[in-house]
Design an enzyme around this catalytic site. Structure first.
Site, PDB file in Angstrom:
ATOM      1  N   ALA A  58      -6.836  31.203  56.170  1.00 42.04           N
ATOM      2  CA  ALA A  58      -5.885  31.469  55.091  1.00 42.04           C
ATOM      3  C   ALA A  58      -4.415  31.196  55.393  1.00 42.04           C
ATOM      4  CB  ALA A  58      -6.036  32.913  54.628  1.00 42.04           C
ATOM      5  N   ALA A  59      -3.994  31.238  56.670  1.00 45.12           N
ATOM      6  CA  ALA A  59      -2.556  31.113  56.939  1.00 45.12           C
ATOM      7  C   ALA A  59      -2.073  29.686  56.655  1.00 45.12           C
ATOM      8  CB  ALA A  59      -2.266  31.455  58.396  1.00 45.12           C
ATOM      9  N   PRO A  60      -0.867  29.526  56.134  1.00 44.91           N
ATOM     10  CA  PRO A  60       0.152  30.547  55.868  1.00 44.91           C
ATOM     11  C   PRO A  60      -0.033  31.314  54.553  1.00 44.91           C
ATOM     12  CG  PRO A  60       1.023  28.375  55.365  1.00 44.91           C
ATOM     13  CD  PRO A  60      -0.355  28.156  55.928  1.00 44.91           C
ATOM     14  N   GLY A  61      -0.999  30.940  53.721  1.00 48.24           N
ATOM     15  CA  GLY A  61      -1.252  31.779  52.549  1.00 48.24           C
ATOM     16  C   GLY A  61      -1.093  31.090  51.205  1.00 48.24           C
TER      17      GLY A  61
ATOM     18  N   LYS B 255      -3.127  29.089  49.535  1.00 54.29           N
ATOM     19  CA  LYS B 255      -4.298  29.220  48.658  1.00 54.29           C
ATOM     20  C   LYS B 255      -4.645  30.690  48.434  1.00 54.29           C
ATOM     21  CE  LYS B 255      -5.761  24.631  49.771  1.00 54.29           C
ATOM     22  NZ  LYS B 255      -4.881  24.456  50.960  1.00 54.29           N
TER      23      LYS B 255
ATOM     24  N   GLU C  50      -7.182  35.118  58.803  1.00 52.12           N
ATOM     25  CA  GLU C  50      -6.658  34.068  59.684  1.00 52.12           C
ATOM     26  C   GLU C  50      -6.999  34.424  61.122  1.00 52.12           C
ATOM     27  OE1 GLU C  50      -5.255  31.001  59.631  1.00 52.12           O
ATOM     28  OE2 GLU C  50      -5.155  31.191  61.797  1.00 52.12           O
TER      29      GLU C  50
ATOM     30  N   ASP D  63     -12.251  36.076  63.836  1.00 55.62           N
ATOM     31  CA  ASP D  63     -13.003  34.847  64.014  1.00 55.62           C
ATOM     32  C   ASP D  63     -14.102  34.824  62.941  1.00 55.62           C
ATOM     33  OD1 ASP D  63     -13.591  32.862  66.536  1.00 55.62           O
ATOM     34  OD2 ASP D  63     -15.411  33.354  65.402  1.00 55.62           O
TER      35      ASP D  63
ATOM     36  N   ASP E 288     -10.863  26.516  53.754  1.00 59.04           N
ATOM     37  CA  ASP E 288      -9.859  25.439  53.804  1.00 59.04           C
ATOM     38  C   ASP E 288      -9.716  25.131  55.292  1.00 59.04           C
ATOM     39  OD1 ASP E 288      -7.865  23.707  52.981  1.00 59.04           O
ATOM     40  OD2 ASP E 288      -6.304  25.240  53.039  1.00 59.04           O
TER      41      ASP E 288
ATOM     42  N   CYS F 191      -7.423  18.743  54.484  1.00 58.38           N
ATOM     43  CA  CYS F 191      -6.349  17.797  54.185  1.00 58.38           C
ATOM     44  C   CYS F 191      -6.539  16.579  55.096  1.00 58.38           C
ATOM     45  CB  CYS F 191      -4.978  18.436  54.326  1.00 58.38           C
ATOM     46  SG  CYS F 191      -4.660  19.137  55.929  1.00 58.38           S
TER      47      CYS F 191
HETATM   48  N1  SAM Z   1      -5.432  27.774  53.482  1.00 63.28           N
HETATM   49  C1  SAM Z   1      -4.113  27.664  54.094  1.00 63.28           C
HETATM   50  C2  SAM Z   1      -3.091  27.508  52.995  1.00 63.28           C
HETATM   51  O1  SAM Z   1      -3.410  27.048  51.901  1.00 63.28           O
HETATM   52  O2  SAM Z   1      -1.928  27.902  53.226  1.00 63.28           O
HETATM   53  C3  SAM Z   1      -4.077  26.529  55.109  1.00 63.28           C
HETATM   54  C4  SAM Z   1      -5.160  26.653  56.139  1.00 63.28           C
HETATM   55  S1  SAM Z   1      -5.117  25.489  57.435  1.00 63.28           S
HETATM   56  C5  SAM Z   1      -5.658  24.031  56.676  1.00 63.28           C
HETATM   57  C6  SAM Z   1      -6.464  25.953  58.414  1.00 63.28           C
HETATM   58  C7  SAM Z   1      -6.358  27.304  59.102  1.00 63.28           C
HETATM   59  O3  SAM Z   1      -7.540  27.512  59.869  1.00 63.28           O
HETATM   60  C8  SAM Z   1      -5.181  27.428  60.048  1.00 63.28           C
HETATM   61  O4  SAM Z   1      -4.381  28.534  59.705  1.00 63.28           O
HETATM   62  C9  SAM Z   1      -5.844  27.644  61.416  1.00 63.28           C
HETATM   63  O5  SAM Z   1      -5.129  28.526  62.242  1.00 63.28           O
HETATM   64  C10 SAM Z   1      -7.186  28.202  61.066  1.00 63.28           C
HETATM   65  N2  SAM Z   1      -8.209  27.967  62.111  1.00 63.28           N
HETATM   66  C11 SAM Z   1      -8.088  27.257  63.265  1.00 63.28           C
HETATM   67  N3  SAM Z   1      -9.220  27.305  63.970  1.00 63.28           N
HETATM   68  C12 SAM Z   1     -10.085  28.071  63.280  1.00 63.28           C
HETATM   69  C13 SAM Z   1     -11.422  28.520  63.522  1.00 63.28           C
HETATM   70  N4  SAM Z   1     -12.087  28.160  64.599  1.00 63.28           N
HETATM   71  N5  SAM Z   1     -11.987  29.308  62.593  1.00 63.28           N
HETATM   72  C14 SAM Z   1     -11.317  29.661  61.474  1.00 63.28           C
HETATM   73  N6  SAM Z   1     -10.061  29.258  61.205  1.00 63.28           N
HETATM   74  C15 SAM Z   1      -9.449  28.488  62.089  1.00 63.28           C
END
Ligand code: SAM
Length: 451
Positions: A112-115, A117, A134, A161, A178, A231
């Site tokens: 979810a980060a930075p948030g 969506k 996150e 996790d 995402d 993305c």
């Molecule tokens: N959904 C966010 C938004 O719209 O602002 C963007 C999300 S970004 C594409 C993907 C996120 O997945 C990152 O914040 C990252 O830290 C997290 N991430 C990295 N490795 C991961 C893992 N093994 N399992 C779950 N999330 C993970």
């Protein structure tokens, strides 16, 4: 900086890909700026820059130039979110898949980060519950900040996790993944990412995406909806994952109706023909994006989720809270550390189930912390979408608002006590007016540092 030749070659056979136009739009350096308004905060920012609405999200708008968001107090009060336009397609997908039946739905935003969506999900599922998770601790702090500013009480932020969700079998109605990806879709916005791209990383990301999805799918209810987004332009992270979800994980692909005028490219996964949606920056006004939707058809297991009992405020603490801010109808209070927080009553059990297995960073809205005979009101309350009209308030001008957000001293004429500061229809935070000075309670870690 040229685009990676290996990526261009790999994409040459992908539907909708036009190498020349794609390279040209990256070379142009053109930047698209867009914001999405917070429907629960009545603001109309940047009247002079507002352009057409984003076709797939009614609260999204293009801006004709990129203003200084840092120096706009409304930005800090969660009046809008600066979000890339393609990502806002999630709104259209939800309209197609969920329609108006949002009440009581439990939604997980797994990555979810930075948030961006998560705030969109919170607006869409205003009468549901959004769990914004996150895994990376530092990024979860940014997520808390953005969710706090967005202000809705029906959001829970967790820092876990995907594996930790396993005990929550058949729990969520909707899961958005995402996924972390190789990031080619953001090359135009962030050319430095071009250097970091490699086909090896694409394959690494693709494996990680399967691992994340496999961990979370048991938490989706029967008939529940999975939205998978990246993305990245790479088929290994997009259509191939869609194919795997259908062929290996047994999900049913779902189609989305789109307007031809939007120039979104509909593709299909290799064997199952799962509908997939690609956004190319040379075709649409936005960055690279991919999304596909699925339904879970496997029957639910009967699971009795365990829960913990979260501590309730003591009677005198509740009285203290109620004299300052009356607990709204339909909400209940609980304690976290020293703070009193509230959440819609219908979500209290769910929160207690989540608290049994997840690390809860923030749930509902913090009202404040009792201190002797006083309640120190929380910043979360000030920027929440709860009705705050009964609380004492001082309206400030833009200079004063920026002084406040920098955590500088303020001169205000008022009787002693706690006040909300209001600027342009939104609340910025708390001050305490004393006999000879005004204490600024803006959170130190969020203050504006820019001159
Ligand atoms: N959904 C966010 C938004 O719209 O602002 C963007 C999300 S970004 C594409 C993907 C996120 O997945 C990152 O914040 C990252 O830290 C997290 N991430 C990295 N490795 C991961 C893992 N093994 N399992 C779950 N999330 C993970």
């Amino acid at each position: 900086m040229g685009l990676p030749i290996q990526l261009l070659n790999a994409l040459s056979t992908v539907k909708g890909f036009d190498s020349k136009a794609f390279e040209a739009v990256h070379a142009s350096g053109e930047q698209v700026t867009s914001i999405r308004l917070n429907p629960f905060k009545n603001t109309q920012p940047f009247a002079n820059l507002m352009q057409e609405p984003i076709p797939w999200c009614k609260q999204g708008h293009y801006l004709s130039a990129r203003p200084s968001f840092t120096l706009d107090p409304v930005f800090h009060a969660g009046g809008y979110y600066v979000q890339e336009a393609s990502s806002m397609f999630l709104w259209h997908a939800l309209e197609q898949l969920i329609g108006k039946e949002t009440e009581g739905k439990k939604v997980l935003d797994l990555c979810a980060a930075p948030g961006g969506k998560s705030t969109l999900l919170a607006s869409y599922f205003a009468d549901g519950l959004v769990v914004a998770n996150e895994v990376i601790k530092s990024r979860s702090a940014v997520l808390v900040e953005n969710i706090t500013k967005w202000g809705q009480p029906n959001v829970i932020v967790t820092n876990n996790d995907p594996d930790h969700f396993k005990p929550l079998e058949s729990f969520f109605d909707v899961i958005l993944t995402d996924a972390p990806c190789s990031g080619s879709g953001l090359f135009r916005k962030d050319p430095a990412a071009i250097d970091e791209w490699s086909q090896e990383n694409v394959l690494h990301c693709s494996q990680r995406q399967e691992k994340i999805l496999a961990a979370i799918l048991p938490s989706l209810k029967e008939e529940g909806i999975l939205l998978y987004a990246t993305c990245s332009y790479s088929v290994e992270e997009d259509e191939k994952i869609a194919e795997w979800l259908v062929a290996e994980m047994g999900l049913q692909p779902l189609d989305l109706a789109i307007s031809d005028q939007w120039n979104i490219v509909r593709t299909a996964s290799a064997n199952s023909g799962a509908p997939c949606f690609r956004f190319y920056p040379n075709l649409i006004k936005g960055e690279g994006f991919f999304i596909a939707a699925f339904k879970k058809t496997a029957p639910d297991h009967f699971v009795k989720w365990k829960e913990v009992t979260l501590p309730k405020p003591a009677k005198n603490e509740l009285e203290l809270m109620n004299t300052f801010f009356q607990l709204p109808d339909g909400f209940c209070a609980f304690k976290q550390n020293d703070a009193i927080r509230i959440i819609p009553t219908i979500w209290m059990n769910t929160l207690q189930q989540l608290a049994k297995v997840l690390y809860i960073k923030k749930a509902g809205i913090e009202i404040g912390s009792p201190k002797g005979k006083d309640l120190i009101p929380a910043h979360e309350l000030a920027v929440s979408t709860l009705h705050l009209n009964s609380l004492p308030c001082i309206t400030v001008n833009k200079d004063q608002a920026l002084q406040y957000l920098r955590r500088n001293e303020l001169q205000l004429e008022a009787r002693q006590g706690w006040y909300l500061l209001k600027f342009d229809h939104v609340y910025l935070g708390w001050v305490k007016v004393l006999a000879n000075r005004v204490n600024n309670y803006y959170p130190a870690e969020w203050r504006i540092l820019k001159g």
